[in-house]
Design a protein around this motif. Structure first.
Motif, PDB file in Angstrom:
ATOM      1  N   VAL A 130     -69.134  10.004 -82.109  1.00 30.28           N
ATOM      2  CA  VAL A 130     -69.196   9.199 -80.890  1.00 30.28           C
ATOM      3  C   VAL A 130     -70.249   8.113 -81.104  1.00 30.28           C
ATOM      4  CG1 VAL A 130     -69.762   9.239 -78.428  1.00 30.28           C
ATOM      5  CG2 VAL A 130     -68.407  11.092 -79.440  1.00 30.28           C
ATOM      6  N   GLU A 131     -69.827   6.857 -80.856  1.00 36.89           N
ATOM      7  CA  GLU A 131     -70.675   5.684 -81.113  1.00 36.89           C
ATOM      8  C   GLU A 131     -72.111   5.875 -80.607  1.00 36.89           C
ATOM      9  OE1 GLU A 131     -68.629   2.672 -82.347  1.00 36.89           O
ATOM     10  OE2 GLU A 131     -70.628   2.473 -83.240  1.00 36.89           O
ATOM     11  N   GLU A 132     -72.220   6.332 -79.334  1.00 34.74           N
ATOM     12  CA  GLU A 132     -73.563   6.456 -78.722  1.00 34.74           C
ATOM     13  C   GLU A 132     -74.471   7.434 -79.468  1.00 34.74           C
ATOM     14  OE1 GLU A 132     -70.967   7.237 -75.497  1.00 34.74           O
ATOM     15  OE2 GLU A 132     -70.559   5.617 -76.910  1.00 34.74           O
ATOM     16  N   ASP A 133     -73.885   8.337 -80.217  1.00 27.91           N
ATOM     17  CA  ASP A 133     -74.740   9.295 -80.932  1.00 27.91           C
ATOM     18  C   ASP A 133     -75.383   8.672 -82.175  1.00 27.91           C
ATOM     19  OD1 ASP A 133     -74.233  11.290 -79.114  1.00 27.91           O
ATOM     20  OD2 ASP A 133     -72.476  12.043 -80.192  1.00 27.91           O
ATOM     21  N   SER A 134     -74.943   7.478 -82.503  1.00 23.68           N
ATOM     22  CA  SER A 134     -75.537   6.679 -83.592  1.00 23.68           C
ATOM     23  C   SER A 134     -75.598   7.386 -84.942  1.00 23.68           C
ATOM     24  CB  SER A 134     -76.967   6.227 -83.227  1.00 23.68           C
ATOM     25  OG  SER A 134     -76.998   5.670 -81.965  1.00 23.68           O
ATOM     26  N   GLY A 135     -74.590   8.182 -85.260  1.00 20.88           N
ATOM     27  CA  GLY A 135     -74.564   8.872 -86.552  1.00 20.88           C
ATOM     28  C   GLY A 135     -74.588   7.887 -87.717  1.00 20.88           C
ATOM     29  N   ALA A 136     -73.779   6.833 -87.603  1.00 22.13           N
ATOM     30  CA  ALA A 136     -73.692   5.865 -88.701  1.00 22.13           C
ATOM     31  C   ALA A 136     -75.061   5.223 -88.946  1.00 22.13           C
ATOM     32  CB  ALA A 136     -72.653   4.795 -88.379  1.00 22.13           C
TER      33      ALA A 136
END
Ligand SMILES: O=C(O)[C@H](O)[C@@H](O)[C@H](O)[C@H](O)COP(=O)(O)O
Length: 583
Positions: free
Chosen positions: A456-462
């Motif tokens: 999920v984008e908001e979790d900022s894994g990338a």
């Protein structure tokens, strides 16, 4: 109780009743386990059945596997609790290490093919690859048995008819002078299923191991016997236990095994577990030419095999050499590695095995070089099926690889939990990481699962992964990035049609795949092109069309993401096997 279980239960009962066994029933004490069923008969008259199955499905998959699970499973609290026995056996199945063709040596008795031609009405050109002999090495992934080989062997047209399970213990005594003294002799327990030199079922325990208890009345010690040798030792070197009541079951079971009868008490779950454990081995052996053996005493030692690390090979050169021509291969040039150019970059090409050998060697050279210069090697690896053989090669042959100073990164990841079979990390773990000594701190899976959700984008894994790269990798420039290429020209998880430039300066991005699982995390073109060396591995006939197409297209990363791989100051090398290159 059925026939089969009553014989085999003897094994379990012995394990349970012996207080001596428990402390030594593990990898520290057991050198190896051998489970053997040799036959003197051929398959004549049964070919329509036998040719479909071969020795692995006919004998190994059921009878010998059953013995293996009973010898190694955790003992149930109550032996007559069949549910618990089954549960414990299934635990062994789930701990068995995956088998491939390196784990087995296969043979076929010489007259077999003519029997096939006759019974199946085949022409003289027909060649059956069905093995009638095999020696397979199995490993169990449990702390108790780590590194302890279990060898299952069976064959038709061998020198004698005999069946046994032998547990060979390590001998920790170093004999300096009198090698004939009892403690220098081999230490072993043999569950002898009958026939052979001994003729009757028995349990034999080397005298230098321990004296077996006779806690039950079902077994008695035999002290008078003919002067025979059993598995290398005179019978007088063993304590010999025989069943008191002539359990008809033994004799009957053995004859069932030798007649190839399939009925037994094994549950459906057990059967399925065994079927799916052996299937991948059979698939990987599908094109392997078995060693031909004459049969009977004439076999001499030509079927002896040896264990070399994780591999099983015949100990002696084949008397009947089979060249690749028989298989439609092209003989002499098959070992050459060819160097050339592809899409104006360097290309190495060879038959699959040689190509993998070469790529593994190049990787090791790059690793040693990087460690010499800067103390670290940063390696980014792709998913997909092509690198599997490379991972296995590295794990089994490259013992001097500087794993201690290597950091392993992921090129891309599917948005699934890391433990799923789909996960690139899981594959890498199973085929490479768990077999080499690396520090946990140097292994960098992509954080696809955060806050109990996936990508999920908001979790900022990338972003997190990118931060790790910037912190640990000098100038964010990996020493080696290994890529694959998909049929649509995708590489890493960068797919046609996705705006690759939109990633701007980022090194890691969330992407979408047209195929399942759709969500991915991937290194960007920028991150890959900053690397010092990029290798693209392309293997298999099915990639020939793609290789031809790619050789013609101009750089157009939006349609063919792989063409966006142009390392800025590093080197790009294509590793393409002959199947993919020549079709
Ligand atoms: O996660 C993945 O699937 C990849 O990293 C992908 O880019 C792969 O390298 C190619 O699809 C080639 O896959 P094969 O080697 O299976 O053909």
């Amino acid at each position: 109780m059925s026939l089969h279980s009553s014989l085999i239960l003897a094994i379990v009962e012995r394990r349970e009743n012996s207080k001596h066994l428990d402390p030594i029933w593990n990898k520290h004490h057991i050198e190896r386990v051998e489970i053997v069923l040799k036959e003197t008969l051929d398959a004549k008259g049964r070919i329509p059945f036998y040719d479909q199955y071969g020795v692995i499905r006919d004998v190994i998959q059921n009878h010998l596997t059953e013995v293996m699970t009973l010898l190694t499973m955790e003992l149930p609290s109550n032996l007559s609790n069949t549910k618990e026995v089954l549960k414990n056996k299934l635990k062994i199945f789930s701990a068995l290490q995956h088998l491939d063709r390196n784990c087995a040596a296969i043979g076929q008795y010489q007259a077999y093919n003519a029997e096939v031609q006759e019974e199946l009405n085949k022409t003289k050109e027909h060649f059956s690859l069905t093995p009638t002999f095999t020696g397979v090495m199995v490993h169990i992934d449990l702390a108790q048995y780590e590194g302890m080989p279990v060898i299952l062997t069976s064959g038709k047209m061998l020198d004698e008819r005999v069946g046994y399970a032998r547990i060979m213990f390590k001998n920790d005594i170093f004999c300096i002078q009198s090698h004939s003294s009892v403690h220098c002799k081999p230490k072993q327990i043999v569950f002898y299923f009958g026939h052979g030199t001994l003729q009757y079922p028995a349990i034999l325990v080397s005298k230098n191991l321990f004296k077996p208890d006779l806690m039950d009345t079902e077994w008695k010690e035999v002290t008078e016997h003919k002067d025979v040798r059993v598995l290398g030792l005179p019978i007088s070197d063993y304590y010999v236990l025989m069943p008191t009541v002539e359990r008809e079951a033994y004799a009957e079971l053995i004859s069932h095994i030798f007649q190839g009868r399939k009925d037994s008490f094994i549950s459906a779950e057990n059967l399925l577990a065994s079927w799916s454990f052996w299937t991948p081995l059979l698939q990987s052996l599908a094109n392997t030419f078995p060693r031909l053996y004459p049969g009977g005493a004439d076999n001499g030692n030509m079927l002896d095999f040896k264990l070399l690390g994780r591999e099983v090979t015949f100990a002696n050169e084949a008397v009947v050499m089979v060249t690749q021509d028989h298989m439609g291969g092209s003989g002499a040039e098959s070992f050459q590695v060819m160097q050339g150019k592809y899409r104006s970059a360097d290309m190495v090409s060879a038959w699959p095995e040689e190509l993998i050998v070469r790529l593994a060697a190049d990787l090791q050279a790059a690793a040693e070089n990087a460690v010499r210069e800067g103390g670290r090697f940063h390696l980014a690896l792709s998913g997909g099926s092509s690198p599997l053989a490379l991972f296995q090669r590295l794990a089994r042959h490259h013992y001097s690889f500087p794993w201690r100073d290597t950091h392993v990164w992921m090129v891309d990841e599917r948005c699934v939990p890391l433990t799923e079979l789909d996960s690139n990390f899981r594959t890498l773990h199973d085929h490479l990481l768990k077999h080499v000594k690396m520090s946990y701190f140097n292994i960098h899976p992509m954080p696809v699962q955060m806050n109990q959700r996936l990508c999920v984008e908001e979790d900022s894994g990338a972003l997190l992964y990118e931060r790790d790269i910037t912190q640990l990798v000098n100038a964010s420039s990996f020493h080696f990035v290994l890529l694959g290429v998909g049929y649509d020209g995708h590489t890493a998880s960068l797919f046609p049609g996705s705006k690759l430039d939109a990633n701007g300066n980022s090194l890691v991005a969330l992407t979408e795949s047209p195929a399942k699982p759709h969500q991915r995390m991937s290194l960007t073109l920028k991150a890959i092109n900053q690397a010092q060396k990029v290798g693209v591995l392309v293997m298999g006939k099915s990639k020939h069309e793609l290789v031809t197409q790619l050789s013609r297209v101009k750089d157009n990363p939006n349609n063919w993401p792989i063409t966006g791989i142009r390392p800025t100051s590093g080197r790009l090398v294509w590793y393409i096997d002959y199947d993919a290159l020549l079709g």
